[in-house]
Design an enzyme around this catalytic site. Structure first.
Site, PDB file in Angstrom:
ATOM      1  N   LYS A 247       0.853  -1.204   0.000  1.00 11.40           N
ATOM      2  CA  LYS A 247       0.000   0.000   0.000  1.00 11.40           C
ATOM      3  C   LYS A 247       0.880   1.242   0.000  1.00 11.40           C
ATOM      4  O   LYS A 247       2.036   1.216   0.450  1.00 11.40           O
ATOM      5  CB  LYS A 247      -0.940   0.017   1.211  1.00 11.40           C
ATOM      6  CG  LYS A 247      -0.264   0.005   2.600  1.00 11.40           C
ATOM      7  CD  LYS A 247       0.089   1.379   3.128  1.00 11.40           C
ATOM      8  CE  LYS A 247       0.854   1.306   4.463  1.00 11.40           C
ATOM      9  NZ  LYS A 247       1.545   2.540   4.817  1.00 11.40           N
TER      10      LYS A 247
ATOM     11  N   ASP B 296      -2.383  -1.719   9.911  1.00 10.01           N
ATOM     12  CA  ASP B 296      -2.664  -1.637   8.472  1.00 10.01           C
ATOM     13  C   ASP B 296      -3.332  -2.892   7.925  1.00 10.01           C
ATOM     14  O   ASP B 296      -3.693  -2.938   6.747  1.00 10.01           O
ATOM     15  CB  ASP B 296      -1.358  -1.410   7.685  1.00 10.01           C
ATOM     16  CG  ASP B 296      -0.763  -0.044   7.941  1.00 10.01           C
ATOM     17  OD1 ASP B 296      -1.509   0.861   8.371  1.00 10.01           O
ATOM     18  OD2 ASP B 296       0.455   0.121   7.722  1.00 10.01           O
TER      19      ASP B 296
HETATM   20  O1  C5P Z   1      -0.062  -1.522  14.828  1.00  7.25           O
HETATM   21  P1  C5P Z   1       1.325  -1.452  14.270  1.00  7.25           P
HETATM   22  O2  C5P Z   1       2.172  -2.612  14.677  1.00  7.25           O
HETATM   23  O3  C5P Z   1       1.333  -1.197  12.801  1.00  7.25           O
HETATM   24  O4  C5P Z   1       1.977  -0.152  14.938  1.00  7.25           O
HETATM   25  C1  C5P Z   1       3.357  -0.005  15.157  1.00  7.25           C
HETATM   26  C2  C5P Z   1       3.561   1.096  16.179  1.00  7.25           C
HETATM   27  O5  C5P Z   1       3.194   2.354  15.601  1.00  7.25           O
HETATM   28  C3  C5P Z   1       2.683   0.957  17.405  1.00  7.25           C
HETATM   29  O6  C5P Z   1       3.336   0.214  18.405  1.00  7.25           O
HETATM   30  C4  C5P Z   1       2.477   2.389  17.840  1.00  7.25           C
HETATM   31  O7  C5P Z   1       3.587   2.831  18.610  1.00  7.25           O
HETATM   32  C5  C5P Z   1       2.510   3.169  16.534  1.00  7.25           C
HETATM   33  N1  C5P Z   1       1.159   3.479  16.006  1.00  7.25           N
HETATM   34  C6  C5P Z   1       0.426   4.510  16.574  1.00  7.25           C
HETATM   35  N2  C5P Z   1      -0.816   4.821  16.089  1.00  7.25           N
HETATM   36  C7  C5P Z   1      -1.329   4.139  15.040  1.00  7.25           C
HETATM   37  C8  C5P Z   1      -0.598   3.107  14.427  1.00  7.25           C
HETATM   38  C9  C5P Z   1       0.653   2.800  14.948  1.00  7.25           C
HETATM   39  O8  C5P Z   1       0.877   5.146  17.551  1.00  7.25           O
HETATM   40  N3  C5P Z   1      -2.535   4.481  14.575  1.00  7.25           N
END
Ligand code: C5P
Length: 293
Positions: A11, A140
């Protein structure tokens, strides 16, 4: 059916801003995501023993199988399915999407595993239920399950489909190296005082209206990615932008939290690709993927 193959599309973010910080430590996002044809391939083979195995081919940094999002997705799927999973699954992952790049490669693989297992097990879950499982794996993943071009809000929940980019070429390149995503959010928290008085959504309505009207790359001229500020002084980013614009890009935009950037062209991209290569910067030519639901 004993085996299925699913394409796991990368993406790009056509728009990305932060609306505020949440009580759970995550951030509320305002983003428009678009699938592109750069993809991994995920093969799923059902097997008699109730275990999950994963093997990888291609552009892959060797990480522990148990930490791979494709493996975690299979585990989450089987857990949710409960007692019916006497069978196991063998996952073969063919990687093409650069990892830790802001292209959602790991999330795309996880989503492909969820979609594929759902097919193999006779569609026990609705798309909404798959997205729910997906959100427990990564922010995502719900988008990667639904695909096409979507507005996502909150942590990354899919809100609605929008018209995607059409009739254009996309050239993806790396504009430097990056910190971990959570570290990048932390830096933004500091810079914008936890987003308390931050005015989000600049250019968002204009970008969406232009996209909806034309599907043209020109919609991206009023876009924004809040993570841009983290790459302002990286020399590679400057070189990538300069080369892409000099070779006809209508917009050059950071994807996710970077370091990937994409150039959106309504002309061929071979010259830009060649010039990037001469600077030792690999790039990935692709097209938008728009699904009809
Ligand atoms: O959910 P994911 O593993 O993709 O997110 C990685 C990190 O990015 C999370 O641990 C968080 O610190 C940050 N994040 C965030 N807000 C979001 C998505 C991700 O703070 N909407």
């Amino acid at each position: 059916m004993r085996s299925v193959t699913e394409k796991a599309y990368a993406k790009i973010n056509l728009y990305l801003d932060i609306a505020g910080k949440r009580d759970d430590g995550y951030h509320d996002l305002i983003t428009v995501m678009q699938e592109i044809s750069l993809c991994d391939e995920v093969e799923l083979h059902l097997c008699a023993s109730p275990s999950i195995t994963l093997s990888c081919e291609g552009n892959f940094h060797n990480i522990d199988m148990h930490k791979n999002l494709a493996y975690i997705a299979a585990e989450a799927f089987c857990r949710r399915l409960g007692a019916d999973t006497a069978q196991g699954v063998n996952i073969v992952l063919k990687k093409n999407i650069p990892v830790s790049a802001g292209l959602g490669g790991g999330s795309a693989d996880a989503a492909a595993v969820l979609r594929g297992l759902n097919r193999l097990f006779g569609e026990p879950f609705t798309t909404d239920e798959l997205c729910e499982i997906g959100m427990s794996i990564g922010s995502d993943v719900p988008f990667c399950i639904v695909g096409g071009a979507q507005i996502c809000r909150g942590r990354g929940e899919v809100v609605r489909e929008v018209r995607g980019l059409e009739n254009c070429n996309i050239l993806v390149a790396m504009g430097g190296t990056k910190l971990s995503t959570s570290e990048q959010y932390r830096i933004l928290d500091l810079k914008y005082n936890d987003f308390v008085d931050y005015k989000s959504g600049k250019g968002y309505d204009e970008m969406l209206a232009a996209l909806d009207k034309t599907g043209s790359v020109d919609a991206l001229t009023c876009t924004r990615n809040i993570f841009d500020v983290l790459y302002e002084n990286t020399p590679t980013m400057g070189v990538v932008r300069e080369i892409m614009y000099a070779n006809g890009a209508r917009a050059v935009v950071l994807s996710g939290s970077g370091p990937s950037v994409f150039g959106a062209f309504d002309t061929p991209i071979c010259e830009a690709k060649k010039s990037l290569e001469q600077q030792g910067i690999p790039s990935y030519p692709c097209r938008p993927v728009n699904r009809k639901h």
